[in-house]
Design an enzyme around this catalytic site. Structure first.
Site, short mmCIF file in Angstrom:
data_model
loop_
_atom_site.label_atom_id
_atom_site.label_comp_id
_atom_site.label_asym_id
_atom_site.label_seq_id
_atom_site.Cartn_x
_atom_site.Cartn_y
_atom_site.Cartn_z
N ARG A 60 0.82 -1.22 0.00
CA ARG A 60 0.00 0.00 0.00
C ARG A 60 0.85 1.27 0.00
NH1 ARG A 60 -5.60 -0.78 3.39
NH2 ARG A 60 -6.33 -2.60 2.24
N ASP A 90 -16.31 9.16 8.19
CA ASP A 90 -15.14 8.31 7.96
C ASP A 90 -13.89 9.10 8.28
OD1 ASP A 90 -14.73 5.46 6.56
OD2 ASP A 90 -13.02 6.73 6.05
#
Length: 285
Positions: free
Chosen positions: A48, A155
């Site tokens: 990532r 979020d």
């Protein structure tokens, strides 16, 4: 430290983490988000971060030195956190929960004006928009049912919320959990895929929120969805967050976790209920 200085080449262009560096990243992520990275996530972290590091012409070792010195610029700290957090989501995940919401709970709560619903850790918006579709389906299938809702999606990742606010999804994204009938009824063609119709979008607002921060400014809710996120927290933080979620629920309000999650023992403000094959939790009066 300027962004230009940050982007200088370090001379060490390796893209593999040492165990010490992996541990430093784990500590950074836990400190800022409460998320616990398991020992077996080292390769996931490497994959990532690789593109992120290359885009800034830097290396793992350079990022780690900034983390340890606490000199990583705020914008890069945000990008690092967003790269490490999971935004996996799809439409009507745990479909039986949405069937219960649509057919049982929304009619039961319809006397409340409005019904306030919070979708915590909503990623790119599929969960709160699934709730919004349930509202429209409840009205369509039960003419005369008066259901008014306010849905809040929150979020940690600002980039995910930008996608949610646009409400434009690819063919692949709309294929995950969304039936052809609902797609036809509630989406319009868009140059980049499919956009949710305004009548669903206007039911939902979005706000950036770290679950480690205070919830007090959010107000109280009739329903809270907090699914597939607490599994990433330590048991202690999980309990603390659940206690704070319970505080935000109105008496006899409902909490949904995922079908694979359950409450730790000793949370007396919430009682489990199993109905129509679905387990959820009710705030005690």
């Amino acid at each position: 430290m300027s962004s230009g200085r940050f982007q200088e080449l370090s001379g060490n262009r390796r893209d593999r983490l040492t165990q010490e560096e992996f541990q430093a990243i784990r500590e950074f992520l836990y400190r800022h988000t409460g998320i616990v990275l398991a020992d077996n996530k080292r390769y996931l972290v490497e994959s990532r971060l690789r593109d992120l590091l290359q885009s800034h012409s830097t290396s793992f070792s350079q990022w780690i030195s900034y983390l340890r010195a606490d000199t990583l610029p705020a914008e890069f700290r945000t990008r690092l956190i967003e790269a490490l957090t999971t935004n996996e989501t799809f439409w009507f995940r745990d479909a039986q929960q949405f069937e219960l919401l649509q057919n049982q709970l929304l009619p039961k709560l319809s006397h409340r004006r409005p019904i306030r619903i919070w979708s915590a850790a909503c990623a790119t918006g599929q969960e709160p928009y699934s709730i919004g579709i349930c509202v429209h389906e409840a009205r369509r299938l039960k003419p005369g049912l008066k259901v008014e809702v306010q849905i809040l999606g929150t979020d940690l990742a600002g980039s995910a919320l930008q996608i949610a606010k646009q409400a434009v999804y690819s063919d692949l994204a709309t294929a995950r959990g969304l039936s052809p009938e609902l797609k036809q009824r509630y989406f319009l063609p868009h140059p980049n895929g499919w956009q949710l119709k305004p009548e669903v979008r206007r039911l939902v607002s979005f706000q950036q929120l770290n679950l480690l921060d205070s919830f007090a400014a959010l107000g109280q809710f009739d329903l809270i969805f907090c699914r597939n996120v607490l599994i990433y927290f330590s048991p202690e933080l999980r309990r603390q967050i659940l206690e704070r979620l319970a505080e935000l629920l109105l008496p006899h309000g409902y909490l949904f976790l995922s079908s694979t999650e359950s409450l730790p023992p000793g949370l007396n403000r919430l009682s489990p209920v199993i109905a129509h094959g679905v387990r959820y939790y009710v705030r005690n009066a």
